[in-house]
Scaffold this motif. Structure first.
Motif, short mmCIF file in Angstrom:
data_model
loop_
_atom_site.label_atom_id
_atom_site.label_comp_id
_atom_site.label_asym_id
_atom_site.label_seq_id
_atom_site.Cartn_x
_atom_site.Cartn_y
_atom_site.Cartn_z
N MET A 51 33.63 -22.84 6.85
CA MET A 51 33.06 -23.63 5.77
C MET A 51 33.86 -23.40 4.49
O MET A 51 34.20 -22.27 4.18
CB MET A 51 31.61 -23.21 5.57
CG MET A 51 31.01 -23.76 4.31
SD MET A 51 29.26 -24.00 4.50
CE MET A 51 28.95 -24.80 2.96
N PRO A 52 34.14 -24.47 3.76
CA PRO A 52 34.90 -24.31 2.51
C PRO A 52 34.09 -23.54 1.46
O PRO A 52 32.87 -23.62 1.41
CB PRO A 52 35.16 -25.74 2.05
CG PRO A 52 34.37 -26.63 2.92
CD PRO A 52 33.86 -25.85 4.08
N TYR A 53 34.82 -22.79 0.64
CA TYR A 53 34.17 -22.00 -0.41
C TYR A 53 33.69 -22.87 -1.57
O TYR A 53 32.74 -22.52 -2.25
CB TYR A 53 35.14 -20.95 -0.95
CG TYR A 53 35.58 -19.91 0.04
CD1 TYR A 53 34.94 -19.73 1.27
CD2 TYR A 53 36.66 -19.10 -0.23
CE1 TYR A 53 35.36 -18.77 2.17
CE2 TYR A 53 37.09 -18.14 0.66
CZ TYR A 53 36.43 -17.98 1.86
OH TYR A 53 36.85 -17.03 2.75
N THR A 54 34.38 -23.98 -1.82
CA THR A 54 34.02 -24.86 -2.93
C THR A 54 34.33 -26.30 -2.55
O THR A 54 34.97 -26.56 -1.53
CB THR A 54 34.76 -24.45 -4.22
OG1 THR A 54 34.24 -25.18 -5.33
CG2 THR A 54 36.25 -24.67 -4.12
N SER A 55 33.87 -27.22 -3.38
CA SER A 55 34.06 -28.65 -3.09
C SER A 55 34.54 -29.36 -4.35
O SER A 55 34.40 -28.85 -5.46
CB SER A 55 32.74 -29.27 -2.63
OG SER A 55 31.83 -29.30 -3.71
N PRO A 56 35.08 -30.58 -4.19
CA PRO A 56 35.49 -31.35 -5.36
C PRO A 56 34.34 -31.57 -6.36
O PRO A 56 34.57 -31.53 -7.58
CB PRO A 56 35.96 -32.68 -4.76
CG PRO A 56 36.47 -32.30 -3.41
CD PRO A 56 35.51 -31.23 -2.94
N ASP A 57 33.12 -31.75 -5.87
CA ASP A 57 31.99 -31.94 -6.79
C ASP A 57 31.72 -30.69 -7.62
O ASP A 57 31.40 -30.78 -8.80
CB ASP A 57 30.73 -32.33 -6.02
CG ASP A 57 30.81 -33.74 -5.45
OD1 ASP A 57 31.58 -34.57 -6.00
OD2 ASP A 57 30.11 -34.02 -4.46
N GLN A 58 31.86 -29.51 -7.00
CA GLN A 58 31.66 -28.26 -7.75
C GLN A 58 32.77 -28.07 -8.79
O GLN A 58 32.50 -27.63 -9.91
CB GLN A 58 31.62 -27.07 -6.80
CG GLN A 58 30.37 -27.04 -5.93
CD GLN A 58 30.47 -26.00 -4.83
OE1 GLN A 58 31.41 -26.01 -4.05
NE2 GLN A 58 29.49 -25.11 -4.78
N VAL A 59 33.99 -28.42 -8.43
CA VAL A 59 35.10 -28.31 -9.37
C VAL A 59 34.90 -29.30 -10.52
O VAL A 59 35.09 -28.95 -11.69
CB VAL A 59 36.45 -28.55 -8.65
CG1 VAL A 59 37.60 -28.63 -9.65
CG2 VAL A 59 36.69 -27.47 -7.62
N ARG A 60 34.49 -30.51 -10.19
CA ARG A 60 34.25 -31.52 -11.21
C ARG A 60 33.16 -31.07 -12.19
O ARG A 60 33.24 -31.30 -13.39
CB ARG A 60 33.87 -32.83 -10.53
CG ARG A 60 34.19 -34.05 -11.34
CD ARG A 60 34.01 -35.33 -10.55
NE ARG A 60 35.28 -35.68 -9.90
CZ ARG A 60 35.45 -35.81 -8.59
NH1 ARG A 60 34.45 -35.64 -7.77
NH2 ARG A 60 36.63 -36.13 -8.10
N ALA A 61 32.13 -30.39 -11.67
CA ALA A 61 31.05 -29.91 -12.53
C ALA A 61 31.54 -28.87 -13.53
O ALA A 61 31.04 -28.78 -14.65
CB ALA A 61 29.93 -29.32 -11.68
N VAL A 62 32.55 -28.08 -13.14
CA VAL A 62 33.12 -27.09 -14.04
C VAL A 62 34.01 -27.76 -15.09
O VAL A 62 34.04 -27.35 -16.24
CB VAL A 62 33.92 -26.03 -13.25
CG1 VAL A 62 34.79 -25.18 -14.14
CG2 VAL A 62 32.99 -25.16 -12.43
N LEU A 63 34.73 -28.78 -14.68
CA LEU A 63 35.71 -29.43 -15.55
C LEU A 63 35.11 -30.42 -16.54
O LEU A 63 35.70 -30.68 -17.58
CB LEU A 63 36.77 -30.13 -14.70
CG LEU A 63 37.68 -29.21 -13.91
CD1 LEU A 63 38.55 -30.03 -12.96
CD2 LEU A 63 38.53 -28.38 -14.83
N SER A 64 33.99 -30.99 -16.21
CA SER A 64 33.39 -32.02 -17.05
C SER A 64 31.99 -31.57 -17.45
O SER A 64 31.20 -31.16 -16.59
CB SER A 64 33.32 -33.34 -16.28
OG SER A 64 32.71 -34.33 -17.07
#
Length: 159
Positions: free
Chosen positions: A1-14
């Motif tokens: 299972m991946p540790y993180t997802s694009p949605d989680q990264v997007r939440a940090v960036l925006s």
């Protein structure tokens, strides 16, 4: 299972977690952000993979991974995405993405060296160390701790 997802990264960036803000890496598409997520996971696994164990032996991390590992992966992926988005333009040390990245790298290093431990479902995954290092800031004991010392003899007796 991946540790993180694009949605989680997007939440940090925006601030609002959307991809509508064209001034951040949150505007990158999911496929591009997924590459950053995969790279972040590979970075963490290369530092920590196989260095932790539980009652079944060496492992990377259980599925799902501990929250701290997911958070570290998200911060590293956000940094990698931002570097790609900025096309190599340097970031200031005060940039929140840079600060989160520096913290993540420091924590991964502390986990790798055993200065920190990861807790999963009530059990500690202790770092397996091949060597033991001794750090001693000074003498641990002295003869005076036990009432032992050098005595001298004079005309008046022992002192």
């Amino acid at each position: 299972m991946p540790y993180t997802s694009p949605d989680q990264v997007r939440a940090v960036l925006s601030p609002d977690g959307s991809s509508a803000d064209p001034s951040t890496a949150a505007s990158l598409d999911d496929a591009t952000l997924q590459v950053s997520c995969d790279q972040a996971q590979d970075d963490i696994d290369s530092k920590l993979g196989g260095r932790f164990y539980d009652n079944t032996g060496p492992q990377v991390f259980p599925d799902p991974c501990p929250n701290i590992i997911a958070d570290l992966a998200t911060d590293i992926a956000a940094y990698l995405a931002t570097v790609q988005y900025r096309e190599g333009t340097p970031m200031l040390a005060t940039d929140p993405v840079m600060q989160r990245y520096n913290r993540a790298v420091k924590l991964v290093q502390e986990l790798a060296t055993g200065q920190r431990a990861v807790f999963v479902a009530g059990q500690e995954l202790a770092a397996s160390m091949d060597t033991v290092s001794h750090v001693n800031p000074g003498p641990l004991f002295s003869p005076s701790d036990y009432g032992i010392g050098f005595r001298r003899y004079s005309r008046d007796g022992w002192y």
